[in-house]
Design a protein around this motif. Structure first.
Motif, PDB file in Angstrom:
ATOM      1  N   SER A  48       0.858  -1.176   0.000  1.00  0.00           N
ATOM      2  CA  SER A  48       0.000   0.000   0.000  1.00  0.00           C
ATOM      3  C   SER A  48       0.897   1.230   0.000  1.00  0.00           C
ATOM      4  O   SER A  48       1.724   1.401   0.903  1.00  0.00           O
ATOM      5  CB  SER A  48      -0.910   0.013   1.232  1.00  0.00           C
ATOM      6  OG  SER A  48      -1.662   1.212   1.292  1.00  0.00           O
ATOM      7  N   LEU A  49       0.739   2.086  -1.027  1.00  0.00           N
ATOM      8  CA  LEU A  49       1.622   3.241  -1.213  1.00  0.00           C
ATOM      9  C   LEU A  49       0.828   4.537  -1.181  1.00  0.00           C
ATOM     10  O   LEU A  49      -0.346   4.576  -1.575  1.00  0.00           O
ATOM     11  CB  LEU A  49       2.357   3.120  -2.558  1.00  0.00           C
ATOM     12  CG  LEU A  49       3.168   1.831  -2.756  1.00  0.00           C
ATOM     13  CD1 LEU A  49       3.629   1.708  -4.202  1.00  0.00           C
ATOM     14  CD2 LEU A  49       4.355   1.802  -1.808  1.00  0.00           C
ATOM     15  N   GLU A  50       1.466   5.595  -0.763  1.00  0.00           N
ATOM     16  CA  GLU A  50       0.808   6.897  -0.667  1.00  0.00           C
ATOM     17  C   GLU A  50       0.428   7.422  -2.044  1.00  0.00           C
ATOM     18  O   GLU A  50       1.151   7.229  -3.020  1.00  0.00           O
ATOM     19  CB  GLU A  50       1.728   7.906   0.017  1.00  0.00           C
ATOM     20  CG  GLU A  50       1.951   7.648   1.497  1.00  0.00           C
ATOM     21  CD  GLU A  50       2.833   8.711   2.135  1.00  0.00           C
ATOM     22  OE1 GLU A  50       3.392   9.534   1.379  1.00  0.00           O
ATOM     23  OE2 GLU A  50       2.951   8.726   3.374  1.00  0.00           O
ATOM     24  N   TYR A 140      -2.580   0.375  -4.229  1.00  0.00           N
ATOM     25  CA  TYR A 140      -1.893  -0.891  -4.000  1.00  0.00           C
ATOM     26  C   TYR A 140      -1.114  -1.300  -5.241  1.00  0.00           C
ATOM     27  O   TYR A 140      -1.627  -1.249  -6.360  1.00  0.00           O
ATOM     28  CB  TYR A 140      -2.889  -1.997  -3.641  1.00  0.00           C
ATOM     29  CG  TYR A 140      -3.170  -2.099  -2.160  1.00  0.00           C
ATOM     30  CD1 TYR A 140      -2.332  -2.845  -1.331  1.00  0.00           C
ATOM     31  CD2 TYR A 140      -4.264  -1.438  -1.586  1.00  0.00           C
ATOM     32  CE1 TYR A 140      -2.578  -2.934   0.032  1.00  0.00           C
ATOM     33  CE2 TYR A 140      -4.526  -1.533  -0.232  1.00  0.00           C
ATOM     34  CZ  TYR A 140      -3.665  -2.283   0.570  1.00  0.00           C
ATOM     35  OH  TYR A 140      -3.910  -2.370   1.920  1.00  0.00           O
ATOM     36  N   LEU A 141       0.134  -1.693  -5.004  1.00  0.00           N
ATOM     37  CA  LEU A 141       0.963  -2.294  -6.040  1.00  0.00           C
ATOM     38  C   LEU A 141       1.126  -3.760  -5.666  1.00  0.00           C
ATOM     39  O   LEU A 141       1.667  -4.090  -4.609  1.00  0.00           O
ATOM     40  CB  LEU A 141       2.329  -1.608  -6.110  1.00  0.00           C
ATOM     41  CG  LEU A 141       3.372  -2.257  -7.027  1.00  0.00           C
ATOM     42  CD1 LEU A 141       2.875  -2.286  -8.469  1.00  0.00           C
ATOM     43  CD2 LEU A 141       4.701  -1.508  -6.934  1.00  0.00           C
ATOM     44  N   GLY A 391       9.337   5.462   3.311  1.00  0.00           N
ATOM     45  CA  GLY A 391       8.376   6.382   3.901  1.00  0.00           C
ATOM     46  C   GLY A 391       7.045   6.407   3.180  1.00  0.00           C
ATOM     47  O   GLY A 391       6.040   6.855   3.744  1.00  0.00           O
ATOM     48  N   CYS A 392       7.009   5.933   1.932  1.00  0.00           N
ATOM     49  CA  CYS A 392       5.762   5.900   1.152  1.00  0.00           C
ATOM     50  C   CYS A 392       4.986   4.606   1.341  1.00  0.00           C
ATOM     51  O   CYS A 392       3.860   4.493   0.878  1.00  0.00           O
ATOM     52  CB  CYS A 392       6.073   6.078  -0.336  1.00  0.00           C
ATOM     53  SG  CYS A 392       6.876   7.637  -0.744  1.00  0.00           S
ATOM     54  N   VAL A 393       5.608   3.629   2.001  1.00  0.00           N
ATOM     55  CA  VAL A 393       4.971   2.318   2.167  1.00  0.00           C
ATOM     56  C   VAL A 393       4.136   2.314   3.442  1.00  0.00           C
ATOM     57  O   VAL A 393       4.657   2.414   4.547  1.00  0.00           O
ATOM     58  CB  VAL A 393       6.024   1.192   2.225  1.00  0.00           C
ATOM     59  CG1 VAL A 393       5.342  -0.166   2.411  1.00  0.00           C
ATOM     60  CG2 VAL A 393       6.880   1.194   0.964  1.00  0.00           C
ATOM     61  N   ARG A 394       2.831   2.207   3.279  1.00  0.00           N
ATOM     62  CA  ARG A 394       1.934   2.189   4.430  1.00  0.00           C
ATOM     63  C   ARG A 394       1.697   0.778   4.959  1.00  0.00           C
ATOM     64  O   ARG A 394       1.420   0.587   6.147  1.00  0.00           O
ATOM     65  CB  ARG A 394       0.586   2.807   4.046  1.00  0.00           C
ATOM     66  CG  ARG A 394       0.652   4.294   3.717  1.00  0.00           C
ATOM     67  CD  ARG A 394      -0.734   4.826   3.436  1.00  0.00           C
ATOM     68  NE  ARG A 394      -0.734   6.258   3.199  1.00  0.00           N
ATOM     69  CZ  ARG A 394      -1.827   6.967   2.924  1.00  0.00           C
ATOM     70  NH1 ARG A 394      -3.006   6.349   2.860  1.00  0.00           N
ATOM     71  NH2 ARG A 394      -1.756   8.265   2.717  1.00  0.00           N
ATOM     72  N   ARG A 395       1.779  -0.192   4.057  1.00  0.00           N
ATOM     73  CA  ARG A 395       1.482  -1.572   4.441  1.00  0.00           C
ATOM     74  C   ARG A 395       2.196  -2.517   3.490  1.00  0.00           C
ATOM     75  O   ARG A 395       2.347  -2.214   2.312  1.00  0.00           O
ATOM     76  CB  ARG A 395      -0.032  -1.810   4.377  1.00  0.00           C
ATOM     77  CG  ARG A 395      -0.507  -3.112   4.997  1.00  0.00           C
ATOM     78  CD  ARG A 395      -2.009  -3.264   4.827  1.00  0.00           C
ATOM     79  NE  ARG A 395      -2.495  -4.477   5.462  1.00  0.00           N
ATOM     80  CZ  ARG A 395      -3.661  -5.041   5.186  1.00  0.00           C
ATOM     81  NH1 ARG A 395      -4.477  -4.484   4.289  1.00  0.00           N
ATOM     82  NH2 ARG A 395      -4.029  -6.163   5.780  1.00  0.00           N
ATOM     83  N   TYR A 396       2.650  -3.646   4.016  1.00  0.00           N
ATOM     84  CA  TYR A 396       3.359  -4.637   3.201  1.00  0.00           C
ATOM     85  C   TYR A 396       2.792  -6.010   3.561  1.00  0.00           C
ATOM     86  O   TYR A 396       2.952  -6.485   4.682  1.00  0.00           O
ATOM     87  CB  TYR A 396       4.861  -4.580   3.500  1.00  0.00           C
ATOM     88  CG  TYR A 396       5.769  -5.190   2.442  1.00  0.00           C
ATOM     89  CD1 TYR A 396       5.576  -6.492   1.978  1.00  0.00           C
ATOM     90  CD2 TYR A 396       6.841  -4.474   1.930  1.00  0.00           C
ATOM     91  CE1 TYR A 396       6.410  -7.040   1.020  1.00  0.00           C
ATOM     92  CE2 TYR A 396       7.693  -5.031   0.973  1.00  0.00           C
ATOM     93  CZ  TYR A 396       7.467  -6.309   0.533  1.00  0.00           C
ATOM     94  OH  TYR A 396       8.308  -6.860  -0.411  1.00  0.00           O
TER      95      TYR A 396
END
Length: 451
Positions: A48-50, A140-141, A391-396
């Protein structure tokens, strides 16, 4: 569907294919090919990316990252145990329409990708999907990959390279941090003669078989088609820090803790096992990295450098601390440097003993010979690889294939202080409600351990 094309003259492509280096597959990769015949052996990483998705920027970033890592069209020769990467013309990015029910969309995408096989012939071993999370100003990527081509470490490094390209950030040291696969696995570990390694591993396979004869077998519903399902769960905030303190006090690793928590949850989910005449124990498997055991530095190499190991819990109803005390000694033994890396005992068992004993190559045979209840594959995301992009990754979130020998596999992912669980399971062994209950019991067990 959008794509990036490389316009390579036909004559250049043909010449490149003829000169493409041949990469020898490890025994574990060859085992993956055997599992692929029964069910797609794919894995997924989802970030999940900003902000909203920039599909065209993603296309260019993917092309540059794959070129740096030497990832192109994969051609596998299963009979010879080799593969080559030849020039590719097209990278496809599948863009889905955004919506507000992102959890449902993420689960549906991962489920679809886990059940969709990659082509048997030449194919690009990565599938890229992107969709917007409009409710949270994010996107999401999702990267699904053919597991025979890469392990989780490689995919993590590739995604880091993609994000840095998108954000225009230089890699650490100003150089690429990912390189093409090594040509030959056989000379990486220096474990003595190849023939002697085969004999030892085959003997280990027989010992393991008799050891697992007292392990519980999950009950299978054979009335319908068994699909791969997926569920995810975020651990409560602060859980990871508290678990690290427990690990330090107990002399355990985080992977040991997740194995113990999963076995404890399974023990509560299988009360009938306690009255069985013989099969009362629980066997779980784990994935270990071979990279630190190699004679060369593999930290920046794309490929598959993993092995698996089975842990037998004699007293699965002993509570989380009691189970952890049974896991740690076995885990330490697996991690010792003198433990053989190649060849895979399970591969040799299937390759040599099954034909001799006329055992069919089927899911039922795997479950009968290798009665594993579940597996754990833990990945700790290396923030230094991502640099500022982290810093742009909210969730992995990750999803890993259990293969024909296991009904389910848990994929804990540690990133930026967060702990995410991805649970992949076969619908013939668990339904959605049971999968949710298992995750509840797992998180409760970790909470009890963390105090």
């Amino acid at each position: 569907m959008t794509s990036t094309k490389q316009h390579i003259p036909v004559s250049e492509r043909q010449e490149a294919r003829r000169s493409a280096p041949v990469v020898r597959l490890s025994q574990f990769q060859r085992m993956m090919l055997e599992w692929d015949k029964i069910h797609p052996y794919n894995a997924v990483h989802a970030l999940s990316l900003e902000g909203r998705a920039d599909v065209f920027g993603l296309q260019e970033a993917v092309r540059c990252a794959c070129r740096a890592a030497g990832v192109s069209e994969l051609v596998v020769d299963a009979a010879r145990g080799t593969c080559i990467y030849q020039p590719f013309e097209d990278i496809q990015i599948r863009e889905l329409s955004g919506g507000r029910s992102t959890e449902h969309a993420l689960r549906a995408v991962i489920r679809e990708e886990m059940n969709k096989p990659f082509p048997a012939g030449p194919h690009f071993p990565l599938r890229w999907i992107v969709f917007d999370d409009t409710a949270n100003d994010a996107h999401y990527l999702v990267l699904a990959y053919h597991h025979v081509a890469a392990d989780g470490y490689s995919i993590q490094a590739l995604l880091a390279l993609v994000l840095r390209h998108i954000l225009g950030l230089s890699p650490p040291g100003g150089d690429s941090v990912l390189h093409p696969p090594r040509l030959n696995h056989g000379h990486l570990y220096g474990r003595g003669s190849h023939r002697l390694g085969h004999v030892r591993s085959l003997a280990g396979a027989v010992r393991q078989y008799f050891k697992l004869r007292r392990a519980h077998r999950m009950r299978e519903d054979r009335s319908g088609l068994s699909e791969t399902e997926f569920l995810s769960r975020s651990a409560p905030g602060g859980t990871l820090d508290r678990l690290r303190e427990v690990c330090k006090a107990e002399g355990a690793g985080l992977n040991d803790v997740f194995l113990a928590a999963l076995a404890t949850a399974l023990a509560q989910l299988t009360p009938a096992r306690r009255t069985h005449r013989r099969r009362r124990k629980i066997a779980v498997a784990t994935v270990l990295s071979n990279r630190r055991l190699a004679s060369e530095d593999l930290s920046d190499v794309f490929g598959v450098y993993i092995r698996d190991a089975a842990v037998l819990i004699d007293k699965p109803d002993a509570g989380i601390r009691g189970v952890l005390s049974q896991v740690v000694p076995q885990s330490r033994r697996f991690k010792r440097l003198h433990v053989s890396v190649e060849p895979s005992w399970r591969f040799l068992f299937v390759q040599y003993l099954w034909p001799a004993l006329r055992i069919p190559h089927s899911e039922a045979s795997y479950r009968k010979v290798f009665p594993l209840c579940a597996g754990v594959s833990t990945v700790s995301v290396d923030a230094t690889r991502f640099g500022e992009a982290m810093g742009c990754v909210r969730r992995y979130v990750r999803a890993c294939p259990p293969g024909p020998a296991m009904p389910m596999l848990l994929a804990p992912t540690l990133a930026s202080g967060r702990l995410e669980f991805g649970l992949v399971f076969r619908s013939a062994y668990l339904n959605e409600a049971q999968g949710q209950e298992l995750l509840d019991l797992l998180v409760d067990a970790l909470g009890e351990l963390a105090g």
